[in-house]
Every structure is written in structure tokens, then in C-alpha cells.
Design an enzyme around this catalytic site. Structure first.
Site: not given
Length: 585
Positions: A151, A427
Site C-alpha cells: 500500500c 494500512h
């Protein structure tokens, strides 16, 4: 910022011409394992160019007869050291010639690998990063992240892609974007990130599609041949770059479209061959992957975009995300990256969980690999810790600020475009809006509030009275000691030793409204299928409203609202989909 026009090449001839005129290419092995074949090639470097074998070398009938005669002749028997390199030279002459190695690229790739992964690359973490840039079947312009880890690359690329959409269109209809347009947007976003590195040339890291001699060796054979030099950046690997290994040049060779096509397997022609030497999508070990890397040099952005258009499969194949990550680091340059990071004792990619560190996120968003997110630099215990030095195209907000683990500065909270990467503890996702007033130029009131809060790192909405003079000086207001004493008595009538934010704003910036609208639409992206309803990666829309006053409600059970409140302290948001609340994880 002016955007470069990125389009698909209209004619193949035009692409070939531009590639031959303005690109230079070098082959750079990141592992540089010393094997017998490479040593022989190094000893003969005055007579031939180095080659990398796509498979086991073949021996013709004439060569086999010559070997038999040599072994049966007087004084025959075991080959002498002088005879062995000559035979290997004849074998290698039958293989396709490869460009010469570039010493600088080889060295930097070794150091980048060490900086990213540390001494060893864990196979499970490497596999999580092994994916290409792939769009969702349910949202044409949304990238899919298959597993946790990448990510730190995918979210910034998605953010720049959305920046282009919000910048180029007044009313964007995301569901109507065509696949060809998505391809153009992705290429333009990648070029935008590379351009932020502000390097004199672009250095793209690509993956050689053909099997090399190192791929044909087992682990034990490689260990026996190269000793301790299997890991890039090790002591033995440095020896592999010497004159007795593959020949290296400081300057790159000129590339031709034919050479590029031979290396990349353009249009996946190599992958369509039935030969066992071609496996463009097969799983590679970390060592195999790094031994196949080479670099392409480009002098300008439009040529890079044309190359990406011609070799789009390099972006979408299994290792597209990692190749682009290496390209950004190499284009920036290992010396500048290391200087930005300052502390290189820990790898940028977490050894166990595989997520990218703040230095990687900052490099992808701003072109600088600094480790902090505050404005400029701060003195912490005598150490100058560098943060973001100017307003960024893309913003960044994080739940970690609410937890007091970091302080995000104004440059990140107020970017040039209404797009923010959102960070949680696990994340990265993306928040964006078509409301351009969310990032309109700072008003004097907003500037005053930002300077005041820079002296309030804990977010208490007050400062010590002794700091008032410094605040006024930074705002270019009157800061003479007599005036400051008068203001201290006025702003702190009870002599508590503190000055409240509201009192300061009412005194120096009365009756000035914020530039941001009171209501606006926000959209959220999360690339992991499991974090979306029914595993369908798509955007989620919500209506936001800014309440009166500076008080904010603490909502620890809702990380999304908590993160939004670090940018808009008095925000409330209602998501349009009643069945699904967007997730930061």
C-alpha cells in the site's frame, strides 16, 4: 503544477525514433553473483561484450570434436586454465548480446535492496509485494491491492491518479472511465511521481524476461560458486563488480527499440513462446528476481510515458509494483535517499509485516524520503529531524496523530489538490473530493491558526504566555517587548501563564471566516478487496458538514472520523451506503 501530456503512441516508428534518440540503457544486476562463466567473460572483456545466458550454453558438433582432439592430444587430459576461458568464450558468442553493465546502477541497486529489505528478504513478505498494477472489475479507475504490504506504493499511485481526474475534469463520472483512459491515467500518475524526484534523468528498473545462468543453478551451486556474495550488498557482491567479473561501464549505452524488445519481451511475445526459458509470470525467488534486474535511462518525462505505453505489460505483470518502487528509489539516487532518511539502521520495509515505512510514503508523495510529516525540520534533543519542506500535491493525514505518535504539518494537511492519503496503524487508503475550495489558498486567519498551533504540538489549543513574542514574530506582527507585555495582560487577564487559541484568534483575526465550505462531498478508496463490501473494490461517497466552534467529539470506536478530525476537528460525515462504512484497515 503543469502536467505533462501523456498519451499512447500513435505509430510504432515514432516510438522507435524517440527511444533511439533520447533514451540510454544499461543492464544492472542487483545480485552480481560470481560464477565461472562471468569470471571467464571478465578475463576476455577486451575481445567481447558481456552476456547473460538465457539458458544452458549449447556446443556445436565441431566444438565437441575440437574438445575431444584437445583431450587426446599430447599433453592433453584435464583442461588448463588457459583453455577453459577460450571454450566458454566460444559458447557465449552463440548467445544474444546484452548491453554492458553500468557500475553506478549496479552499486546503487545493491544499496537500495539493502535499504529496503535489510540483510535478508523474507519470501513471504516478498510474495506479498509481488503484484502488478491491476484495476478493479467494479470501479474502472480503482487499483486492487491483493495482500497487505505494498500500500505504500499503490495508495500514492492511486492518489496521483485521482489528482489527475479531479484536476482535469469539472464533474468527473468515475464509472464511465474507459480502460484506455485508465491506462493513460496510470502512466501519467507514475510519471508524476518520478518527476517529483527532480533528477537529471529517469532510471527505470525493469525485469529481464529470459532465464539466466543464475536461474539454472541450484542454491547449493550458487553458494559454492559465489560464496558469501549471494546477497546484494554483501562483501562478496562487491567483488562481483570488479574487473574479473562482468565488464562494467560508468556510462550507459544507447538503447534501440530492438534491444528493449529483446529484454522486455514486448507485448508478451516471450511469454507466448513454448520454450521453457520464458516464464514472465512464474514465481521467482528474491534472489532470482534481483539477479534479473536491469535499468533504462531516459532524459525526459514524455519519453518515459511512451515507453510505459509500449511496454505496459511490465507494469501489470507480477512484479510491476516492485519494479516501479525500485525505479523511484534509483531515479532519486541512493545518496539523496540516505541523506533524507538519516537513520538507515532499520529496513524501510518491515521485516515481518511487510508494510512500507514513512520514508517510502513521503518519497512517493513528495519526492523526498524524509522520515517525518511535520513542516520543515524540528530540533529534538539537539537532532535536526527533517519533515516536509513545501506544500505537497497530495495530502496526508493519519490516525497516529490523534494517538500523539506524530504531528502532521500544514503542508500535508493542506495540499494543492483535494486528495489525501489516509494512514492507520496497518494500512493506507485514499480520501478525495471534487470540491476544490477544500484546498484554496490559505487566508490570513488560517495562516495565523497554523502558526499558533505549531507552538502547540500536543494539540491543547493553548500556548505558554512566554511564547507569544515568537508567534507574533513568525506572523510578521509587532513583536516589540512592550507591545508583547501589553498583549499578554490582555490575553491572559488572570495571569495563568497560558494564552488560549480562541482568544488569540479573536484579538488578531476577528470576524474572518474559514475558506473551506461548511458542507461538501468526500469519497474514499481502499484497495484491499476484503475491506470492501462483497470484496468489490470501489469508491464510497459521504456527505460532510463542519460544525460551529473548535470543540470536537472523541470517537475512538470510529477510526475514520478520528482520522478526518485531525484535518477538520469539527467534522461529521454520513456515508451514502447504509450497508457499509468505509474502513481504514
Amino acid at each position: 503544477m503543469n502536467e505533462e501530456t501523456v498519451g499512447e503512441p500513435s505509430e510504432k516508428s515514432a516510438s522507435q525514433k524517440s527511444a533511439s534518440e533520447s533514451t540510454s540503457m544499461t543492464l544492472a544486476s542487483a545480485i552480481l553473483e560470481q560464477n565461472d562463466t562471468a569470471t571467464a567473460a571478465g578475463q576476455q572483456r577486451q575481445e567481447q561484450r558481456p552476456t547473460i545466458s538465457p539458458g544452458p550454453p549449447t556446443i556445436s558438433a565441431a566444438q565437441r570434436q575440437q574438445q575431444q582432439q584437445a583431450s587426446s592430444s599430447p599433453g592433453g587430459g584435464p583442461q588448463t586454465p588457459k583453455q577453459k576461458p577460450q571454450q566458454q568464450q566460444q559458447q557465449q558468442q552463440q548467445l544474444p548480446p546484452m548491453p554492458q553493465l553500468n557500475a553506478n546502477d549496479m552499486r546503487e541497486l545493491r544499496e537500495i535492496k539493502q535499504l529496503l529489505w535489510g540483510d535478508n528478504v523474507r519470501e513471504d513478505v516478498f510474495k506479498r509485494w509481488s503484484q502488478g498494477f491491476e484495476f478493479s472489475d467494479y470501479e474502472p479507475s480503482a487499483l486492487v491491492q491483493k495482500q497487505g504490504g505494498p500500500c505504500a506504493v499503490i495508495a500514492p499511485v492511486q492518489a496521483y491518479l485521482l489528482k489527475i481526474i479531479t484536476m482535469d475534469t469539472h464533474e468527473f463520472r468515475l464509472s464511465e472511465i474507459t480502460p484506455a483512459e485508465c491506462k493513460r491515467l496510470l502512466i501519467q500518475a507514475l510519471c508524476n511521481i518520478l518527476r517529483n524526484c527532480r533528477a537529471p534523468r529517469y532510471r527505470l528498473v525493469q525485469l529481464h524476461r529470459h532465464r539466466t545462468n543464475s536461474d539454472n543453478q541450484t542454491t547449493k551451486e550458487r553458494a559454492a560458486t559465489s560464496g558469501a556474495s549471494a546477497a546484494a550488498g554483501g562483501e562478496g557482491a562487491e567483488g562481483g563488480a570488479g574487473p574479473n567479473a562482468n565488464e562494467v561501464n560508468e556510462e550507459a549505452e544507447e538503447a534501440t527499440p530492438e534491444t528493449v524488445e529483446h529484454l522486455t519481451g514486448k507485448d508478451n511475445k516471450a511469454g507466448q513462446a513454448s520454450s521453457s526459458h520464458h516464464h514472465p509470470d512464474r514465481d521467482l525467488t528474491p534472489d532470482e528476481f534481483h539477479s534479473r534486474l536491469y535499468t533504462l535511462h531516459f532524459l525526459d518525462g514524455p519519453t518515459v510515458s511512451r515507453y510505459f505505453g509500449d511496454h505496459y505489460n511490465q507494469l501489470t505483470d507480477t512484479y510491476g509494483v516492485m519494479l516501479f518502487m525500485y525505479s523511484v528509489f534509483l531515479t532519486k539516487g541512493i545518496e539523496l535517499v540516505a541523506a533524507d532518511i538519516s537513520d538507515t539502521s532499520e529496513p524501510i520495509i518491515h521485516r515481518t509485516f511487510g508494510y512500507g515505512g514513512q520514508s517510502m510514503i513521503n518519497l512517493m508523495l513528495t519526492g523526498r524520503a524524509v522520515g517525518y510529516v511535520w513542516d520543515h525540520e524540528q530540533d529534538v534533543g539537539g537532532l535536526k529531524l527533517r519533515g516536509i519542506c513545501e506544500q505537497s500535491d497530495i495530502g496526508y493525514i493519519t490516525t497516529m496523530e490523534q494517538m500523539r505518535y506524530c504531528t502532521v504539518g500544514s503542508f500535508y494537511k493542506n495540499p494543492r489538490y483535494p486528495v489525501w492519503v489516509m494512514g492507520s496503524d496497518t494500512h493506507l487508503t485514499v480520501l478525495f473530493s471534487h470540491e476544490k475550495k477544500l484546498v484554496s489558498p490559505e487566508t490570513p486567519s488560517e495562516h495565523g491558526r497554523r502558526i499558533f498551533k505549531s507552538f502547540d504540538p500536543e494539540g491543547n489549543n493553548f500556548i505558554a504566555s512566554s511564547l507569544l513574542r515568537e508567534v507574533l514574530a513568525q506572523l510578521n506582527l509587532v513583536s516589540e517587548q512592550g507591545y508583547v507585555n501589553l498583549m499578554m495582560k490582555r490575553l491572559d487577564p488572570e495571569n495563568l501563564g497560558i494564552i488560549l487559541l480562541n482568544a488569540f484568534m479573536e484579538e488578531f483575526f476577528p470576524c474572518e471566516r474559514h475558506s473551506a465550505p461548511d458542507t461538501f462531498e468526500l469519497m474514499h478508496y481502499n484497495g484491499i478487496p476484503g475491506s470492501n463490501e462483497n470484496n468489490k473494490v470501489r469508491y464510497y461517497c459521504g456527505s460532510a458538514i463542519l460544525l460551529e466552534g473548535d470543540l470536537k467529539s472523541m470517537c475512538a470506536s470510529n477510526p475514520m472520523v478520528t482520522c478526518l478530525q485531525t484535518k477538520w476537528p469539527n467534522i461529521e460525515i454520513n456515508w451514502h451506503d447504509p450497508c457499509h462504512t468505509p474502513s481504514l484497515n
